[in-house]
Design an enzyme around this catalytic site. Structure first.
Site, short mmCIF file in Angstrom:
data_model
loop_
_atom_site.label_atom_id
_atom_site.label_comp_id
_atom_site.label_asym_id
_atom_site.label_seq_id
_atom_site.Cartn_x
_atom_site.Cartn_y
_atom_site.Cartn_z
N THR A 22 -33.17 -28.58 -14.02
CA THR A 22 -33.51 -28.69 -15.58
C THR A 22 -32.33 -29.33 -16.36
OG1 THR A 22 -32.88 -26.28 -15.97
CG2 THR A 22 -35.25 -26.79 -15.50
N TYR A 157 -16.50 -20.26 -4.87
CA TYR A 157 -17.04 -21.69 -4.79
C TYR A 157 -16.83 -22.42 -3.60
CZ TYR A 157 -19.31 -25.91 -6.70
OH TYR A 157 -20.01 -26.79 -6.82
#
Length: 260
Positions: A22, A157
Site C-alpha cells: 500500500t 533488522y
C-alpha cells in the site's frame, strides 16, 4: 493498407499477490502491474494507506487489510487470493518493519516484532501461497543491502533480512521441480514515505536521508519505481534465474566508491 496490430499490455492476464503493497516499493510494483493489465491482491495494515491504495490502484486491485505477523491472516489471504485470482504468477513478499536501535537498547518487543513480520511472516506467507503459484511462476522477496553492511543500529533488522535471503535459496531449490523461481531484491537507500524507519522522527529521517545520499556511490536515493522495475524483471523476464539476489542500491553494497 497495412493491417493494424494491437500489442497487448505487458502483464495482460497476469496475476500477483503483493504483501506490504500500500506504500513505497510495494505500491509502485502494484501500480506497474495494474497499468500493464495484471490483476493483483495487495495487503497492508494502515487504514489510511489501504484507502489511498484502493483509490490509486482502481478496480484491477483487491486491497485488503492483512497482518503478515498473524498466521490466521496469512491463511485468509491465501483463501482470498485463490478465490479472486485462481492461480498466481507472482508473489512479492515485501511486507517488513524496521526499528533502529543500538543493540544494547533493543527490547524483546522490538526483536519479536521484527522477526515476526520480516522473517516468520514471510516464511509462512511463502509456505501458504506456494500451492497457488502456477508452475513456472515466481516469488520475489525484499531483503536489504544491510545484510552485508554491518550497519550500526540495524542488528535485528539485518538479521531478519539475512534469514530471508537463506529462506529464498532453500525455497528456490525445493520449488525447482515445478519451475517456480525464487529470487530476492536488495534495496539500498530508497526514497519511501518512511525511509524504512517507521518509528523515526522527521529530524531523524532527514539525517538518515542525508547519510544515504553521502554514502551511496551514486550520491542519491533510489526510487520505489526503480526497485519495482527490478522486481518485475526477476518476476517475468529473468526466466533462467533462481536463487539469486539483485542489488538495487546505487553501488552501496558492491564495494564502489564515488570519484573525488
Amino acid at each position: 493498407m497495412p493491417a493494424i496490430t494491437h500489442t497487448p499490455p505487458p502483464y495482460s492476464g497476469r496475476t500477483a499477490v503483493i504483501t506490504g503493497g500500500t506504500i513505497g516499493i510495494g505500491l509502485a510494483t502494484a501500480k506497474a502491474l495494474v497499468a500493464g493489465g495484471a490483476r493483483v491482491v495487495v495487503t497492508g495494515r494502515n487504514e489510511d494507506n489501504l484507502r489511498a491504495a484502493r483509490e490509486e490502484l482502481g478496480p484491477g486491485a483487491h486491497v485488503v487489510r492483512s497482518d503478515t505477523a498473524d498466521l490466521g491472516d496469512i491463511d485468509a489471504l491465501a483463501a482470498l487470493a485463490g478465490e479472486r485470482l485462481g492461480r498466481v504468477d507472482l508473489v512479492f513478499v515485501n511486507a517488513g518493519v524496521a526499528t533502529l536501535h543500538p543493540f544494547q537498547d533493543v527490547t524483546e518487543d522490538d526483536y519479536d516484532r521484527q522477526f515476526d513480520v520480516n522473517t516468520k511472516g514471510a516464511y509462512f506467507t511463502m509456505r501458504r501461497l506456494a500451492p497457488l503459484v502456477r508452475d513456472g511462476g515466481s516469488f520475489v522477496l525484499t531483503t536489504s543491502v544491510t545484510v552485508g553492511s554491518g550497519t550500526p543500529g540495524m542488528s535485528v533488522y539485518s538479521g531478519t533480512k539475512a534469514a530471508l535471503r537463506s529462506f529464498a535459496q532453500v525455497f528456490a531449490a525445493e520449488l525447482l521441480p515445478r519451475g517456480v523461481r525464487v529470487n530476492t531484491v536488495s534495496p539500498g537507500f530508497i526514497r519511501t514515505p518512511t525511509l524504512g524507519a517507521v518509528d523515526a522522527t522527521e529530524e531523524e529521517r532527514a539525517a538518515f536521508e542525508r547519510l544515504g545520499d553521502a554514502v551511496t556511490p551514486m550520491r542519491r536515493h533510489g526510487t520505489s519505481e526503480e526497485v519495482a522495475a527490478a522486481v518485475l524483471f526477476l518476476a517475468f523476464e529473468a526466466t533462467f534465474t533462481t536463487g539469486a539476489d539483485l542489488a538495487v542500491d546505487g553501488g552501496l553494497g558492491q564495494g564502489l566508491s564515488h570519484p573525488a
